[in-house]
Design an enzyme around this catalytic site. Structure first.
Site, short mmCIF file in Angstrom:
data_model
loop_
_atom_site.label_atom_id
_atom_site.label_comp_id
_atom_site.label_asym_id
_atom_site.label_seq_id
_atom_site.Cartn_x
_atom_site.Cartn_y
_atom_site.Cartn_z
N GLY A 158 0.80 -1.21 0.00
CA GLY A 158 0.00 0.00 0.00
C GLY A 158 0.83 1.27 0.00
O GLY A 158 2.07 1.24 0.05
N GLY A 186 2.20 5.09 1.29
CA GLY A 186 2.78 5.55 2.55
C GLY A 186 1.72 5.91 3.58
O GLY A 186 1.71 5.36 4.69
N GLY A 193 2.10 2.61 5.34
CA GLY A 193 3.33 2.96 6.05
C GLY A 193 3.06 3.68 7.36
O GLY A 193 3.64 3.35 8.41
N GLU A 253 17.47 5.49 7.03
CA GLU A 253 18.44 5.65 5.93
C GLU A 253 17.82 6.62 4.94
O GLU A 253 16.90 6.25 4.20
CB GLU A 253 18.69 4.30 5.25
CG GLU A 253 19.21 3.21 6.16
CD GLU A 253 20.65 3.43 6.58
OE1 GLU A 253 21.34 4.25 5.95
OE2 GLU A 253 21.07 2.80 7.55
N CYS A 271 20.84 6.66 -3.42
CA CYS A 271 20.93 7.61 -2.31
C CYS A 271 22.36 8.09 -2.08
O CYS A 271 22.60 9.25 -1.79
CB CYS A 271 20.39 6.97 -1.04
SG CYS A 271 21.15 5.38 -0.71
P1 NAD Z 1 9.70 8.05 -0.01
O1 NAD Z 1 10.17 8.66 1.25
O2 NAD Z 1 8.71 8.79 -0.84
O3 NAD Z 1 9.03 6.64 0.26
C1 NAD Z 1 9.73 5.60 0.91
C2 NAD Z 1 8.75 4.65 1.56
O4 NAD Z 1 8.05 5.35 2.58
C3 NAD Z 1 7.68 4.08 0.61
O5 NAD Z 1 7.45 2.73 0.95
C4 NAD Z 1 6.46 4.94 0.94
O6 NAD Z 1 5.24 4.29 0.67
C5 NAD Z 1 6.65 5.16 2.44
N1 NAD Z 1 5.96 6.34 2.98
C6 NAD Z 1 5.65 7.50 2.36
N2 NAD Z 1 5.03 8.34 3.21
C7 NAD Z 1 4.95 7.70 4.40
C8 NAD Z 1 4.45 8.06 5.68
N3 NAD Z 1 3.87 9.23 5.91
N4 NAD Z 1 4.56 7.16 6.70
C9 NAD Z 1 5.15 5.96 6.49
N5 NAD Z 1 5.63 5.57 5.30
C10 NAD Z 1 5.55 6.43 4.27
O7 NAD Z 1 11.01 7.72 -0.85
P2 NAD Z 1 11.11 7.12 -2.31
O8 NAD Z 1 10.72 8.18 -3.29
O9 NAD Z 1 10.42 5.80 -2.36
O10 NAD Z 1 12.69 6.82 -2.43
C11 NAD Z 1 13.61 7.81 -2.76
C12 NAD Z 1 14.27 8.36 -1.53
O11 NAD Z 1 14.84 7.29 -0.78
C13 NAD Z 1 15.42 9.26 -1.86
O12 NAD Z 1 15.40 10.40 -1.03
C14 NAD Z 1 16.65 8.43 -1.56
O13 NAD Z 1 17.80 9.13 -1.25
C15 NAD Z 1 16.18 7.61 -0.42
N6 NAD Z 1 16.99 6.40 -0.29
C16 NAD Z 1 17.87 6.31 0.75
C17 NAD Z 1 18.69 5.20 0.87
C18 NAD Z 1 19.69 5.08 2.01
O14 NAD Z 1 20.11 3.99 2.32
N7 NAD Z 1 20.07 6.16 2.66
C19 NAD Z 1 18.61 4.16 -0.04
C20 NAD Z 1 17.70 4.27 -1.07
C21 NAD Z 1 16.88 5.40 -1.18
#
Ligand code: NAD
Length: 502
Positions: free
Chosen positions: A221, A223, A227, A265, A299
């Site tokens: 589902g 976020g 989430g 992360e 990232c």
């Molecule tokens: P995102 O933050 O939009 O979403 C990540 C996850 O969080 C998804 O599963 C999403 O459904 C969930 N989510 C969204 N809103 C939420 C909420 N309010 N509560 C709980 N869960 C929620 O990120 P994205 O667009 O999927 O990924 C890209 C980002 O991830 C970039 O900023 C990238 O740098 C970061 N990233 C970091 C690492 C690391 O190890 N540091 C690795 C990969 C990606």
């Protein structure tokens, strides 16, 4: 939310099939079985190379989350009472199950994420089985009890772990799940709704292991719908999250009422510093390659290249030449070396950053906001390089998550370190120098969790994580494992036979 229509329903538990259409899957994995989600709406899954709707998954529901956390709590006592070797043994068959399914997994990653065939095969899937096997091998490295004066200090499983992961490396969630399970925790995972089919298929492989019901659960589902209730759930002891800073901030708020422990992360804006005397051409071309990995969606990517100011033009020329070697095109075509960014939102965001670079006065060396030649559809971005970038420009401060390299000039070493440390992030970086000694000396001045030294390569078993807004905690190797343990001190009476001799 959209709908493929009622006719698109795939039988529960059936594997996804057909690469142009993955169909609709309506299940979550709870208590050792694929069961119908309680969700009443759907998340669309779009192929970023064609812009076509290719599937739908449950939109998410707090009822699914409640059921999954309940199953994980029920499974915890038994799973946590086993030895780390028994737990490793229970998961030992997973790498072997992955090998024969590798082609399917590759197809799913290409369809959902838009990774090129070669990158999906070599990195997303090619490293998965060996990565999991390596993580299971951590059983041999778990620190034993420690004696501190009269106290025996032991580590215990932290409890139920919630895992929320992004789309850019859908299988990256196994760097959370495997150590957590190995440590004796039980897990509820919520993958990204943008790339869920690859996780469904992997979950089917995990199912074949026959782990005790409830040890590993997956909810699907968005976020907000899946989430957020997972992060806010009082039955979760640790919440491990990978994603954007903005979502990380929301998650921290959700964790606060229950004082749930976070592992975060988050994003990055990593800098590669090229010092005088470094192998210049190798450093510049290597940084561009690093920046463009996974279509610019990593990232820890080195997205800022810092060179001595007097060599700015030379660096721009080398970077442009390297960028011109990239062929944007359908990720399924072996000739394509740069696939699309993941979706329309990300596409508009990346183009917005490119336009801001132009407006704010950076020099566009190559690329730009137009569609690449010969590409008529899909979220493809031209391989882009900016030079004359000032540290305060938007493209030098914000994570772009696309194939866009910013080249900046520095005056001296102090200036280079100041620029490198001058963002809100602190995830990764690189230092190129005439010797490893010099590079390490400068690397120690960077406020980041990881630094590449000259041509050093990524090591998934070293700790990975961020300073400042790049996160809290570490993944990778034994450091990642210890995030899923609690520490307990047992105060022994004098002369206790439980004391460790030494
Ligand atoms: P995102 O933050 O939009 O979403 C990540 C996850 O969080 C998804 O599963 C999403 O459904 C969930 N989510 C969204 N809103 C939420 C909420 N309010 N509560 C709980 N869960 C929620 O990120 P994205 O667009 O999927 O990924 C890209 C980002 O991830 C970039 O900023 C990238 O740098 C970061 N990233 C970091 C690492 C690391 O190890 N540091 C690795 C990969 C990606």
């Amino acid at each position: 939310m959209t709908s493929l229509g009622a006719d698109a329903t795939t039988p529960v538990g059936a594997p996804a099939s057909g690469r142009s259409g993955l169909g609709r899957r309506d299940e979550v994995y709870i208590g050792g079985a694929f069961v119908r989600s309680a969700s009443s709406d759907w998340c669309p899954v779009v192929n970023p190379a064609t812009e076509e709707l290719i599937g739908e998954v449950p939109g998410g529901s707090s009822a699914d989350v409640d059921a999954a956390v309940g199953a994980a709590r029920a499974a915890f006592d038994d799973w946590s009472s086993r030895s780390v070797y028994q737990r490793a043994q229970a998961m030992a068959g997973l790498p072997e199950l992955i090998e024969p399914a590798a082609d399917e997994l590759v197809d799913l990653i290409v369809a959902e994420v838009g990774a090129t065939l070669a990158w999906a095969r070599d990195v997303h899937v090619g490293r998965l089985a060996a990565g999991i096997a390596g993580l299971l091998g951590l059983a041999d490295q778990v620190p034993g009890p420690q004696q501190i004066r009269q106290s025996l200090v032991v580590r215990e499983p932290a409890g139920v772990v919630g895992s929320i992961s992004p789309w850019n490396y859908p299988y990256g969630f196994f760097t959370k799940v495997v150590p957590a399970l190995l440590a004796g925790c039980t897990v509820v995972a919520k993958p990204s709704e943008v790339a869920p089919f690859s996780v469904y298929r992997l979950t089917e492989l995990v199912h074949q292991l026959g782990l005790p019901p409830g040890v590993f659960n997956v909810v699907m589902g968005s976020g907000p719908a899946a989430g957020a209730p997972l992060a806010a759930h009082p039955g979760i002891d640790v919440l491990t999250f990978t994603g954007s800073v903005r979502t990380g901030q929301e998650i921290l708020k959700s964790l606060a009422p229950n004082i749930t422990r976070p592992v975060l992360e988050l994003g990055g804006k990593s800098a590669a510093i090229v010092l005088p005397g470094a192998p210049f051409e190798q450093a510049v071309a290597g940084t561009l390659w690093n920046c463009y990995m996974n279509n610019g969606q990593v990232c820890g990517a080195q997205t800022r290249l810092l060179v001595p100011a007097e060599r700015l033009d030379e660096a721009a020329e080398i970077a442009a030449k390297a960028a011109s070697g990239y062929v944007p095109g359908p990720p399924t075509a072996p000739s394509s070396t740069l696939g699309p960014v993941v979706n329309a939102k990300q596409y508009e965001r990346v183009l917005g950053f490119i336009r801001s670079g132009i407006t704010q006065g950076a020099t566009l060396v190559c690329g730009g906001p137009e569609r690449p030649d010969g590409v008529e559809r899909g979220y493809f971005v031209r391989p882009t390089v900016f030079s004359d970038v000032r540290p305060d420009m938007t493209i030098a401060q914000h994570e772009i998550f696309g194939p866009v390299l910013s080249v900046l000039g520095y005056r001296d070493e102090d200036d280079a370190v100041r620029i490198a440390n001058g963002t809100d992030y602190g995830l990764s970086g690189a230092v190129w120098a005439s010797s490893d000694e010099e590079a390490v000396r400068v690397a120690r001045r960077l406020r980041t969790g990881q630094v590449q030294i000259n041509s050093g390569v990524f090591n998934g078993f070293a700790p990975f994580g961020g300073f400042r807004k790049s996160g809290i905690g570490r993944e990778g190797g034994i450091f990642g494992f210890l995030e899923y343990c609690e520490v307990k001190a047992l105060q022994l009476p004098a002369g206790s036979p439980m004391a460790i001799a030494g």
